[in-house]
Design an enzyme around this catalytic site. Structure first.
Site, short mmCIF file in Angstrom:
data_model
loop_
_atom_site.label_atom_id
_atom_site.label_comp_id
_atom_site.label_asym_id
_atom_site.label_seq_id
_atom_site.Cartn_x
_atom_site.Cartn_y
_atom_site.Cartn_z
N GLY A 175 -32.48 3.89 -29.33
CA GLY A 175 -32.37 3.56 -30.76
C GLY A 175 -31.24 4.29 -31.43
N GLU A 202 -20.60 5.56 -33.52
CA GLU A 202 -21.62 5.59 -32.47
C GLU A 202 -20.95 5.24 -31.14
OE1 GLU A 202 -24.70 2.62 -33.10
OE2 GLU A 202 -25.38 2.81 -31.01
N CYS A 211 -28.28 -23.29 -37.37
CA CYS A 211 -27.18 -23.65 -36.47
C CYS A 211 -27.63 -24.72 -35.48
CB CYS A 211 -26.61 -22.41 -35.80
SG CYS A 211 -24.88 -22.61 -35.37
N GLY A 255 -30.44 -25.17 -34.48
CA GLY A 255 -31.71 -25.64 -35.07
C GLY A 255 -31.47 -26.73 -36.11
N HIS A 307 -25.57 -18.98 -40.29
CA HIS A 307 -26.57 -17.99 -39.86
C HIS A 307 -26.99 -17.10 -41.03
CE1 HIS A 307 -26.43 -18.68 -35.50
NE2 HIS A 307 -25.19 -19.09 -35.74
N GLU A 365 -29.49 -15.30 -41.32
CA GLU A 365 -30.15 -14.04 -40.90
C GLU A 365 -29.21 -12.84 -40.94
OE1 GLU A 365 -29.35 -16.60 -38.99
OE2 GLU A 365 -28.91 -16.05 -36.91
N1 GLN Z 1 -24.08 -24.94 -29.75
C1 GLN Z 1 -23.92 -25.30 -31.11
C2 GLN Z 1 -22.46 -25.34 -31.53
O1 GLN Z 1 -21.63 -24.80 -30.87
C3 GLN Z 1 -24.69 -24.37 -32.01
C4 GLN Z 1 -24.15 -22.99 -32.06
C5 GLN Z 1 -25.12 -21.99 -32.61
O2 GLN Z 1 -26.30 -22.29 -32.74
N2 GLN Z 1 -24.67 -20.78 -32.88
O3 GLN Z 1 -22.14 -25.91 -32.55
#
Ligand code: GLN
Length: 541
Positions: free
Chosen positions: A16, A140, A381, A383, A507, A509
């Site tokens: 960690g 680090e 993405c 998803g 993304h 997240e």
């Molecule tokens: N494989 C997909 C693309 O290249 C999605 C990429 C991802 O989910 N980061 O567009």
């Protein structure tokens, strides 16, 4: 004068170090200091972007599009330090730069060697972060002391005190003090050996942070202090935290690590403001709801593959006082066993990003299930691309619709290669990467969640929503709620007659923080809480 703080790790990996470094950064910021953070990774890949998640876990993308180590995610979640391309260097990058300089003749005929040329390059990337706006640079060093690979990095940081003064540098070594059941005691020998190795290299650590499952008593600390040549007050205990990683900074603060650092550098500071942090831990400890979220992806069996997503779900939970139980599920298992069987009990679904065909149909099936059952869903993405495939096939009647990433001969390429990607052959750093602005549709779920119509989010992909199908998909009920400012790229899709079905090409997240959950994760958690309450009511009735 910018001070440099170096964090090394000993005995074993996975102690960690990233979390500890991030916690130190957070504590110093809480005292009003301006901090920059950096990680040096000893592997030869130029960046982790080309590595399998099994090798490396998640690839963390920065605003400037650099693909970096997942520890940088901890840095951003714990601190406000501005991270850039300079925040993560690998052996590969260092050598690439040295070799390019050699090809340009910059070494004027000299023999190019690890010392001084490679070590100079390393020192330069560390020193690059020191400027008038920075009080402390935390660097680090990846890997474990004793690894052959990390030697040039350790040699370089050994030399930095010679260049800028020992009083301006501090070495913190993170080590393990294991408990031996058979002996019934904590063992300090591995720490002694690890510090011995560091001292052979010429680095005397100033502080030892000891990871341990049991508390160190005074005699353990005295022994470590004596054998490792550090003052007793500089032997800091870091007990395992079963509850939350967000306890780590407070525990280090209890053990006065921040005071020690300030004293060492002779720095004045304000007393730390940790209210926000105490508040988030209080919320975590006292949830009012409990929900379960399924994450259906290819790498469900790897703890670190979707690290930032798991963290962001916790952040949503902190905001809504919900304990979020996350269950990773392999998308191939959904193909084998069916969505009904695997997903029925959940309050929400995430389908994360990914590459490659394996498990794709399982993702599409999971999304269909969430769509048909009114289960809150966030697609990220890949998803999002799978959500578009589901809607195309099952709502718009486009039989065989697919992404050209997986089927070149699909009759309906609803997801296709980005224009800018045609002709790209090199794999490293060539995707559409980093922050891109987007405009949101007024009144959409996305716009309501963000509370604004113009956003900026981080991307990492080669494929996109195929604009030729936009009309057909909109006619089938898909709402395009976010696009690039010129309207050419679809960044967010959602469904109107569904409690929470939002899928994004970027993304989210990567921009969520424990003190400020990302709006889309917050939205998913809120909708899942509502669903959970509803289903409890239905069961009771
Ligand atoms: N494989 C997909 C693309 O290249 C999605 C990429 C991802 O989910 N980061 O567009």
């Amino acid at each position: 004068m910018t001070r440099h703080l170096f964090v090394t790790g000993g005995v074993v990996s996975s102690l960690g170090k990233g979390l500890t470094s991030a916690s130190i950064g957070m504590l110093l910021e809480a005292r009003g200091l301006r901090v920059k953070m950096q990680k040096l990774d000893p592997y030869i890949n130029v960046d982790p972007g080309t590595m399998s998640p099994y090798q490396h876990g998640e690839v963390y993308v920065l605003d400037d599009g650099s693909e970096t180590d997942l520890d940088l995610g901890h840095y951003e979640r714990f601190t406000t330090t501005p991270l850039t391309r300079d925040s993560n260097y690998t052996t590969g990058q260092i050598y690439l730069s040295v070799i390019n300089k050699e090809r340009r003749g910059e070494f004027l005929g000299k023999t190019v060697q690890v010392i001084p040329h490679v070590t100079n390059e390393i020192k330069e990337v560390v020193r690059r972060l020191a400027d008038d706006d920075t009080d402390i640079v935390i660097t680090e060093i990846g890997g474990t002391v004793g690894d052959i690979e990390s030697l040039p990095f350790l040699e370089a940081i050994r030399q930095i005190p010679l260049d800028i003064g020992r009083e301006n540098c501090m070495f913190i070594h993170l080590t393990l003090v294991p408990y031996l059941k058979a002996a019934g005691e904590l063992k300090t020998k591995p720490t002694q050996h690890s510090v011995g190795l560091l001292r052979q290299i010429g680095i005397q650590p100033d502080v030892l942070i000891c990871r341990t499952e049991r508390g160190l008593d005074v005699s353990d600390r005295e022994k470590i202090a004596l054998f490792c040549n550090v003052p007793l007050e500089a032997v800091i205990e870091e007990r395992d935290k079963d509850f939350s990683i967000y306890e780590v900074p407070l525990s280090l603060q209890n053990n006065r690590l921040d005071e020690l650092i300030l004293k060492r550098f002779g720095m004045q500071s304000i007393s730390p403001d940790l209210d926000q942090w105490h508040d988030l831990l209080h919320r975590l400890r006292n949830p009012e709801h409990e929900i379960s979220i399924a994450v259906v992806g290819k790498y469900a069996d790897h703890r670190d593959a979707y690290k930032s997503i798991y963290e962001a779900l916790d952040h949503g939970g902190i905001e809504h006082r919900a304990q979020v139980r996350v269950q990773p599920i392999k998308s191939e298992d959904v193909e084998r066993e069916g969505a009904e069987r695997l997903l029925s009990g959940f309050d929400g679904l995430i389908v994360p990003g990914g590459f490659g065909e394996r498990g794709i149909e399982g993702k599409v099936e999971a999304i269909r299930f969430a769509r048909e059952r009114g289960m809150p869903f966030l697609g990220i993405c890949l998803g999002m691309q799978c959500a578009v495939i589901d809607v195309a096939r099952n709502l718009a009647g486009l039989e065989g619709a697919h992404s050209t990433e997986f089927s070149r001969s699909t009759p309906h390429p609803v997801i296709c290669l980005l224009e800018e990607q045609h002709g790209v052959v090199e794999k490293g750093g060539t995707m559409r990467l980093g922050s891109q602005p987007a405009i949101l549709l007024d009144g959409s779920k996305a716009a309501l969640a963000y509370g604004t119509q113009s956003i900026s989010e981080r991307h990492r992909h080669r494929y996109e929503f195929n604009g030729h199908y936009r009309n057909a998909l909109e006619a089938a009920g898909l709402v395009v709620s976010g696009t690039s400012p010129d309207g050419s790229l679809v960044e967010i899709v959602e469904l109107a007659d569904h409690p929470w079905f939002v899928a994004v090409q970027f993304h989210p997240e990567f921009k969520s923080k424990p003190t400020q959950a990302h709006p889309l994760f917050s939205g998913l958690v809120a909708a899942s809480v509502v669903r959970h309450a509803g289903s409890a009511w239905v069961t009771e009735a």
